[in-house]
Every structure is written in structure tokens, then in C-alpha cells.
Design a protein around this motif. Sequence first.
Motif, PDB file in Angstrom:
ATOM      1  N   ASP A   5       0.853  -1.181   0.000  1.00 58.60           N
ATOM      2  CA  ASP A   5       0.000   0.000   0.000  1.00 58.60           C
ATOM      3  C   ASP A   5       0.894   1.238   0.000  1.00 58.60           C
ATOM      4  O   ASP A   5       1.447   1.614   1.030  1.00 58.60           O
ATOM      5  N   HIS A   6       1.052   1.836  -1.176  1.00 57.76           N
ATOM      6  CA  HIS A   6       1.930   2.995  -1.300  1.00 57.76           C
ATOM      7  C   HIS A   6       1.354   4.243  -0.640  1.00 57.76           C
ATOM      8  O   HIS A   6       2.065   5.227  -0.467  1.00 57.76           O
ATOM      9  N   GLU A   7       0.089   4.205  -0.261  1.00 53.82           N
ATOM     10  CA  GLU A   7      -0.546   5.333   0.422  1.00 53.82           C
ATOM     11  C   GLU A   7      -0.449   5.196   1.935  1.00 53.82           C
ATOM     12  O   GLU A   7      -0.783   6.120   2.667  1.00 53.82           O
ATOM     13  N   SER A   8       0.004   4.060   2.427  1.00 54.16           N
ATOM     14  CA  SER A   8       0.094   3.793   3.861  1.00 54.16           C
ATOM     15  C   SER A   8       1.194   4.642   4.489  1.00 54.16           C
ATOM     16  O   SER A   8       2.230   4.902   3.857  1.00 54.16           O
ATOM     17  N   PRO A   9       1.003   5.036   5.762  1.00 52.77           N
ATOM     18  CA  PRO A   9       2.088   5.740   6.457  1.00 52.77           C
ATOM     19  C   PRO A   9       3.263   4.816   6.801  1.00 52.77           C
ATOM     20  O   PRO A   9       4.350   5.286   7.103  1.00 52.77           O
ATOM     21  N   THR A  10       3.040   3.504   6.741  1.00 58.50           N
ATOM     22  CA  THR A  10       4.105   2.538   6.999  1.00 58.50           C
ATOM     23  C   THR A  10       5.023   2.482   5.782  1.00 58.50           C
ATOM     24  O   THR A  10       4.549   2.283   4.664  1.00 58.50           O
ATOM     25  N   PRO A  11       6.331   2.647   5.986  1.00 58.32           N
ATOM     26  CA  PRO A  11       7.248   2.596   4.845  1.00 58.32           C
ATOM     27  C   PRO A  11       7.127   1.275   4.074  1.00 58.32           C
ATOM     28  O   PRO A  11       6.867   0.220   4.659  1.00 58.32           O
ATOM     29  N   VAL A  12       7.330   1.355   2.769  1.00 58.49           N
ATOM     30  CA  VAL A  12       7.188   0.184   1.901  1.00 58.49           C
ATOM     31  C   VAL A  12       8.112  -0.942   2.348  1.00 58.49           C
ATOM     32  O   VAL A  12       7.710  -2.098   2.391  1.00 58.49           O
ATOM     33  N   TYR A  13       9.360  -0.619   2.722  1.00 61.27           N
ATOM     34  CA  TYR A  13      10.273  -1.682   3.124  1.00 61.27           C
ATOM     35  C   TYR A  13       9.768  -2.425   4.357  1.00 61.27           C
ATOM     36  O   TYR A  13       9.945  -3.638   4.481  1.00 61.27           O
ATOM     37  N   LYS A  34      16.645 -20.500   2.505  1.00 63.14           N
ATOM     38  CA  LYS A  34      17.071 -19.242   1.902  1.00 63.14           C
ATOM     39  C   LYS A  34      15.832 -18.436   1.521  1.00 63.14           C
ATOM     40  O   LYS A  34      14.879 -18.978   0.964  1.00 63.14           O
ATOM     41  N   ILE A  35      15.850 -17.142   1.832  1.00 64.07           N
ATOM     42  CA  ILE A  35      14.734 -16.286   1.426  1.00 64.07           C
ATOM     43  C   ILE A  35      15.017 -15.783   0.008  1.00 64.07           C
ATOM     44  O   ILE A  35      16.144 -15.875  -0.470  1.00 64.07           O
ATOM     45  N   PRO A  36      14.001 -15.255  -0.672  1.00 67.84           N
ATOM     46  CA  PRO A  36      14.233 -14.728  -2.023  1.00 67.84           C
ATOM     47  C   PRO A  36      15.306 -13.639  -2.025  1.00 67.84           C
ATOM     48  O   PRO A  36      15.443 -12.873  -1.077  1.00 67.84           O
ATOM     49  N   SER A  37      16.053 -13.580  -3.108  1.00 68.69           N
ATOM     50  CA  SER A  37      17.107 -12.580  -3.253  1.00 68.69           C
ATOM     51  C   SER A  37      16.504 -11.182  -3.358  1.00 68.69           C
ATOM     52  O   SER A  37      15.309 -11.017  -3.614  1.00 68.69           O
ATOM     53  N   GLU A  38      17.354 -10.172  -3.182  1.00 67.19           N
ATOM     54  CA  GLU A  38      16.893  -8.795  -3.347  1.00 67.19           C
ATOM     55  C   GLU A  38      16.322  -8.587  -4.742  1.00 67.19           C
ATOM     56  O   GLU A  38      15.298  -7.929  -4.910  1.00 67.19           O
ATOM     57  N   THR A  42      12.570  -7.365  -5.633  1.00 65.44           N
ATOM     58  CA  THR A  42      12.261  -6.183  -6.437  1.00 65.44           C
ATOM     59  C   THR A  42      11.221  -6.522  -7.505  1.00 65.44           C
ATOM     60  O   THR A  42      10.315  -5.731  -7.761  1.00 65.44           O
ATOM     61  N   GLN A  43      11.347  -7.694  -8.100  1.00 64.82           N
ATOM     62  CA  GLN A  43      10.378  -8.107  -9.121  1.00 64.82           C
ATOM     63  C   GLN A  43       9.033  -8.440  -8.498  1.00 64.82           C
ATOM     64  O   GLN A  43       7.988  -8.045  -9.003  1.00 64.82           O
ATOM     65  N   ARG A  44       9.048  -9.182  -7.399  1.00 62.49           N
ATOM     66  CA  ARG A  44       7.806  -9.612  -6.757  1.00 62.49           C
ATOM     67  C   ARG A  44       6.952  -8.428  -6.315  1.00 62.49           C
ATOM     68  O   ARG A  44       5.730  -8.434  -6.478  1.00 62.49           O
ATOM     69  N   PHE A  45       7.607  -7.411  -5.718  1.00 59.86           N
ATOM     70  CA  PHE A  45       6.862  -6.295  -5.152  1.00 59.86           C
ATOM     71  C   PHE A  45       6.906  -5.038  -6.008  1.00 59.86           C
ATOM     72  O   PHE A  45       6.264  -4.044  -5.675  1.00 59.86           O
ATOM     73  N   ALA A  48      12.216  -0.665  -5.859  1.00 58.85           N
ATOM     74  CA  ALA A  48      13.635  -0.464  -6.149  1.00 58.85           C
ATOM     75  C   ALA A  48      14.484  -1.436  -5.333  1.00 58.85           C
ATOM     76  O   ALA A  48      14.065  -1.911  -4.275  1.00 58.85           O
ATOM     77  N   ARG A  49      15.669  -1.710  -5.839  1.00 55.99           N
ATOM     78  CA  ARG A  49      16.582  -2.641  -5.152  1.00 55.99           C
ATOM     79  C   ARG A  49      16.889  -2.168  -3.732  1.00 55.99           C
ATOM     80  O   ARG A  49      16.965  -2.971  -2.805  1.00 55.99           O
ATOM     81  N   GLU A  50      17.056  -0.870  -3.552  1.00 54.35           N
ATOM     82  CA  GLU A  50      17.350  -0.326  -2.220  1.00 54.35           C
ATOM     83  C   GLU A  50      16.203  -0.601  -1.246  1.00 54.35           C
ATOM     84  O   GLU A  50      16.431  -0.882  -0.066  1.00 54.35           O
ATOM     85  N   THR A  51      14.973  -0.551  -1.722  1.00 59.14           N
ATOM     86  CA  THR A  51      13.821  -0.837  -0.877  1.00 59.14           C
ATOM     87  C   THR A  51      13.849  -2.304  -0.441  1.00 59.14           C
ATOM     88  O   THR A  51      13.624  -2.618   0.736  1.00 59.14           O
ATOM     89  N   ALA A  52      14.151  -3.201  -1.376  1.00 57.30           N
ATOM     90  CA  ALA A  52      14.263  -4.623  -1.046  1.00 57.30           C
ATOM     91  C   ALA A  52      15.399  -4.847  -0.049  1.00 57.30           C
ATOM     92  O   ALA A  52      15.258  -5.605   0.912  1.00 57.30           O
ATOM     93  N   ARG A  53      16.513  -4.162  -0.272  1.00 55.43           N
ATOM     94  CA  ARG A  53      17.672  -4.285   0.631  1.00 55.43           C
ATOM     95  C   ARG A  53      17.292  -3.829   2.042  1.00 55.43           C
ATOM     96  O   ARG A  53      17.656  -4.463   3.033  1.00 55.43           O
TER      97      ARG A  53
END
Length: 89
Positions: A5-13, A34-38, A42-45, A48-53
Motif C-alpha cells: 500500500d503505497h498510500e500507507s504511512p508505513t514505509p514500503v520496506y 534461503k529467502i528470495p534474493s533482493e 524487487t520483481q515480486r513487489f 527499487a533494489r534499495e527498498t528490497a535491501r
Amino acid sequence: MPEIDHESPTPVYQQIAALIAQEIESGALPVNRKIPSEAALTQRFGVARETARNAVRHLREEGWVFTMPQRGTYVAERPPKTEGGSEEG
């Protein structure tokens, strides 16, 4: 799959980290898996890569995952949640 939810006050990460934590709690991502790679996150959600990181960093800080250099990030063992301060014994 729940969406971000890009409108949420909670940061996307933090939203991404919460979704992955739910997968860990449900057993969809078991301990030492192992969890999914960064890049995969990025593709799933669609972020940006930095957000996934940042999401992975947040999970690590919260104790959900651990990272092994050159190998990846894995689900950590977590003690069972104790709501209400229940005691063993």
C-alpha cells in the motif's frame, strides 16, 4: 498475494518485511531456508533494489533472518512468541 500500500504511512520496506515475516511464521519459509534474493523481491513487489535491501536489513535487525556472506540470507530460528508473558514449567 497481499499488495504493498503505497498510500500507507508505513514505509514500503517495512510492509515487505512484514509480509516476509508472515511467510516465516506460517511455515511457508521454514527455518534455515534461503529467502528470495533482493532481485527477486524487487520483481515480486515492484520496488527499487534499495527498498528490497532495506526490507532484508529490517528482517535481520528484528531477528527473522541471518545473512551468510557469499551465500545468501536464511530464515533464523526464533523462539516461540510469548503473548501475555506465559512461562514454561
